[in-house]
Design a protein around this motif. Structure first.
Motif, mmCIF file in Angstrom:
data_model
loop_
_atom_site.group_PDB
_atom_site.id
_atom_site.type_symbol
_atom_site.label_atom_id
_atom_site.label_comp_id
_atom_site.label_asym_id
_atom_site.label_seq_id
_atom_site.Cartn_x
_atom_site.Cartn_y
_atom_site.Cartn_z
ATOM 1 N N THR A 107 -38.243 -74.211 5.403
ATOM 2 C CA THR A 107 -37.863 -74.135 3.931
ATOM 3 C C THR A 107 -37.336 -72.669 3.595
ATOM 4 O O THR A 107 -36.614 -72.315 2.885
ATOM 5 C CB THR A 107 -39.011 -74.582 2.714
ATOM 6 O OG1 THR A 107 -39.391 -75.993 3.001
ATOM 7 C CG2 THR A 107 -38.503 -74.338 1.298
ATOM 8 N N ALA A 108 -38.543 -71.570 4.362
ATOM 9 C CA ALA A 108 -37.793 -70.293 4.148
ATOM 10 C C ALA A 108 -36.651 -69.997 4.819
ATOM 11 O O ALA A 108 -35.732 -69.006 4.445
ATOM 12 C CB ALA A 108 -39.145 -69.442 4.945
ATOM 13 N N LEU A 109 -36.239 -70.996 5.767
ATOM 14 C CA LEU A 109 -34.954 -70.493 6.495
ATOM 15 C C LEU A 109 -33.825 -71.299 5.865
ATOM 16 O O LEU A 109 -32.593 -71.009 5.912
ATOM 17 C CB LEU A 109 -35.054 -71.085 7.927
ATOM 18 C CG LEU A 109 -36.025 -70.167 8.745
ATOM 19 C CD1 LEU A 109 -35.913 -70.715 10.136
ATOM 20 C CD2 LEU A 109 -35.546 -68.704 8.779
ATOM 21 N N ILE A 110 -34.095 -72.297 4.820
ATOM 22 C CA ILE A 110 -33.007 -73.205 4.316
ATOM 23 C C ILE A 110 -33.110 -72.978 2.671
ATOM 24 O O ILE A 110 -33.971 -73.284 2.084
ATOM 25 C CB ILE A 110 -33.236 -74.668 4.481
ATOM 26 C CG1 ILE A 110 -33.301 -74.962 6.225
ATOM 27 C CG2 ILE A 110 -32.380 -75.650 3.965
ATOM 28 C CD1 ILE A 110 -33.653 -76.155 6.708
ATOM 29 N N SER A 111 -31.964 -72.883 2.244
ATOM 30 C CA SER A 111 -31.723 -72.563 0.813
ATOM 31 C C SER A 111 -31.920 -74.029 0.213
ATOM 32 O O SER A 111 -31.496 -74.989 0.758
ATOM 33 C CB SER A 111 -30.620 -71.716 0.524
ATOM 34 O OG SER A 111 -29.447 -72.361 0.918
ATOM 35 N N ASP A 112 -31.721 -73.902 -1.174
ATOM 36 C CA ASP A 112 -31.596 -75.123 -1.909
ATOM 37 C C ASP A 112 -30.320 -75.720 -1.649
ATOM 38 O O ASP A 112 -30.136 -76.973 -1.970
ATOM 39 C CB ASP A 112 -31.804 -74.988 -3.433
ATOM 40 C CG ASP A 112 -33.435 -74.235 -3.718
ATOM 41 O OD1 ASP A 112 -34.297 -74.977 -3.051
ATOM 42 O OD2 ASP A 112 -33.640 -74.021 -4.833
ATOM 43 N N SER A 113 -29.417 -75.088 -1.528
ATOM 44 C CA SER A 113 -28.064 -75.790 -1.431
ATOM 45 C C SER A 113 -27.906 -76.314 0.178
ATOM 46 O O SER A 113 -26.637 -76.824 0.389
ATOM 47 C CB SER A 113 -27.061 -74.836 -1.534
ATOM 48 O OG SER A 113 -26.887 -73.680 -0.526
ATOM 49 N N GLY A 114 -28.977 -76.030 0.940
ATOM 50 C CA GLY A 114 -28.808 -76.420 2.286
ATOM 51 C C GLY A 114 -28.208 -75.710 3.268
ATOM 52 O O GLY A 114 -28.261 -76.003 4.659
ATOM 53 N N LYS A 115 -27.954 -74.393 2.999
ATOM 54 C CA LYS A 115 -27.587 -73.377 3.871
ATOM 55 C C LYS A 115 -28.587 -72.695 4.755
ATOM 56 O O LYS A 115 -29.674 -72.380 4.211
ATOM 57 C CB LYS A 115 -26.689 -72.347 3.156
ATOM 58 C CG LYS A 115 -25.305 -72.991 2.396
ATOM 59 C CD LYS A 115 -24.546 -71.901 1.988
ATOM 60 C CE LYS A 115 -23.401 -72.524 1.114
ATOM 61 N NZ LYS A 115 -22.789 -71.232 0.232
ATOM 62 N N VAL A 116 -28.413 -72.652 6.102
ATOM 63 C CA VAL A 116 -29.419 -71.832 6.781
ATOM 64 C C VAL A 116 -29.028 -70.334 6.683
ATOM 65 O O VAL A 116 -27.929 -69.924 6.971
ATOM 66 C CB VAL A 116 -29.187 -72.460 8.300
ATOM 67 C CG1 VAL A 116 -30.148 -71.813 9.174
ATOM 68 C CG2 VAL A 116 -29.588 -73.935 8.454
ATOM 69 N N SER A 117 -30.262 -69.730 6.571
ATOM 70 C CA SER A 117 -29.998 -68.399 6.300
ATOM 71 C C SER A 117 -31.080 -67.504 7.126
ATOM 72 O O SER A 117 -32.259 -67.597 6.918
ATOM 73 C CB SER A 117 -30.390 -68.005 4.745
ATOM 74 O OG SER A 117 -31.589 -68.377 4.309
ATOM 75 N N ILE A 118 -30.492 -67.084 8.225
ATOM 76 C CA ILE A 118 -31.313 -66.508 9.242
ATOM 77 C C ILE A 118 -31.052 -64.959 9.221
ATOM 78 O O ILE A 118 -29.966 -64.418 9.246
ATOM 79 C CB ILE A 118 -31.082 -66.719 10.785
ATOM 80 C CG1 ILE A 118 -31.383 -68.420 10.896
ATOM 81 C CG2 ILE A 118 -31.790 -66.115 11.647
ATOM 82 C CD1 ILE A 118 -31.163 -69.138 12.048
ATOM 83 N N ILE A 119 -32.098 -64.112 8.855
ATOM 84 C CA ILE A 119 -31.814 -62.707 8.665
ATOM 85 C C ILE A 119 -31.941 -62.034 10.049
ATOM 86 O O ILE A 119 -32.665 -61.980 10.772
ATOM 87 C CB ILE A 119 -32.803 -62.062 7.730
ATOM 88 C CG1 ILE A 119 -33.107 -62.948 6.467
ATOM 89 C CG2 ILE A 119 -32.818 -60.727 7.783
ATOM 90 C CD1 ILE A 119 -34.109 -62.422 5.449
ATOM 91 N N THR A 120 -30.581 -61.397 10.405
ATOM 92 C CA THR A 120 -30.513 -60.390 11.466
ATOM 93 C C THR A 120 -30.274 -59.008 11.004
ATOM 94 O O THR A 120 -29.577 -58.795 10.144
ATOM 95 C CB THR A 120 -29.476 -61.185 12.381
ATOM 96 O OG1 THR A 120 -28.299 -61.114 11.574
ATOM 97 C CG2 THR A 120 -29.723 -62.607 12.967
ATOM 98 N N ARG A 121 -30.689 -58.239 12.030
ATOM 99 C CA ARG A 121 -30.524 -56.860 11.613
ATOM 100 C C ARG A 121 -29.303 -56.223 12.765
ATOM 101 O O ARG A 121 -29.290 -56.604 13.781
ATOM 102 C CB ARG A 121 -31.707 -56.006 11.932
ATOM 103 C CG ARG A 121 -32.519 -56.423 10.538
ATOM 104 C CD ARG A 121 -33.910 -55.524 10.677
ATOM 105 N NE ARG A 121 -34.637 -55.871 9.605
ATOM 106 C CZ ARG A 121 -35.683 -55.329 9.134
ATOM 107 N NH1 ARG A 121 -36.023 -54.321 9.719
ATOM 108 N NH2 ARG A 121 -36.469 -55.674 8.261
#
Length: 121
Positions: A107-121
């Motif tokens: 759930t921390a990686l997937i937003s409410d809209s279903g998009k995967v959000s992986i934080i990279t630097r």
């Protein structure tokens, strides 16, 4: 879309818990999906009421009683869904712990809209 994704994540977490914890078994994908849906509903409706009712115990145990409540909610779902079995409290406790960790991580990686959000630097 996000809600359906969370149901699927819960179902996969239930199947993972069934493969790891000896006292938990799932007869297939459909009971896991129904269990994931019902677990989401129980966590949204029943769990907040239980948290309010058990607030003094939760405060005395410094919040550790919430783990017991998670196990009881997991056990409740298993008692309702056919094809999803939990042998006892400790199996439910460990299963709920696994489901919580997996669903929290995804759930921390997937937003409410279903998009995967992986934080990279």
């Amino acid at each position: 879309m996000g809600f359906l994704l969370r149901v699927v994540v819960n179902a996969l977490a239930i199947m993972l818990a069934a493969s790891i914890v000896p006292g938990i078994s799932v007869d297939g994908v459909v009971p896991a999906l129904v269990g994931g849906l019902l677990l989401g509903l129980v966590n949204a409706v029943v769990r907040p009421v239980l948290i309010i009712l058990t607030l003094p115990i939760t405060l005395i145990t410094l919040g550790l009683f919430l783990l017991v409540l998670n196990g009881l909610c997991f056990w409740l779902v298993a008692s309702i869904v056919k094809g999803f079995y939990v042998a006892g409290f400790w199996s439910a406790f460990l299963g709920a712990l696994i489901v919580s960790i997996v669903s929290w991580t995804l759930t921390a990686l997937i937003s409410d809209s279903g998009k995967v959000s992986i934080i990279t630097r």
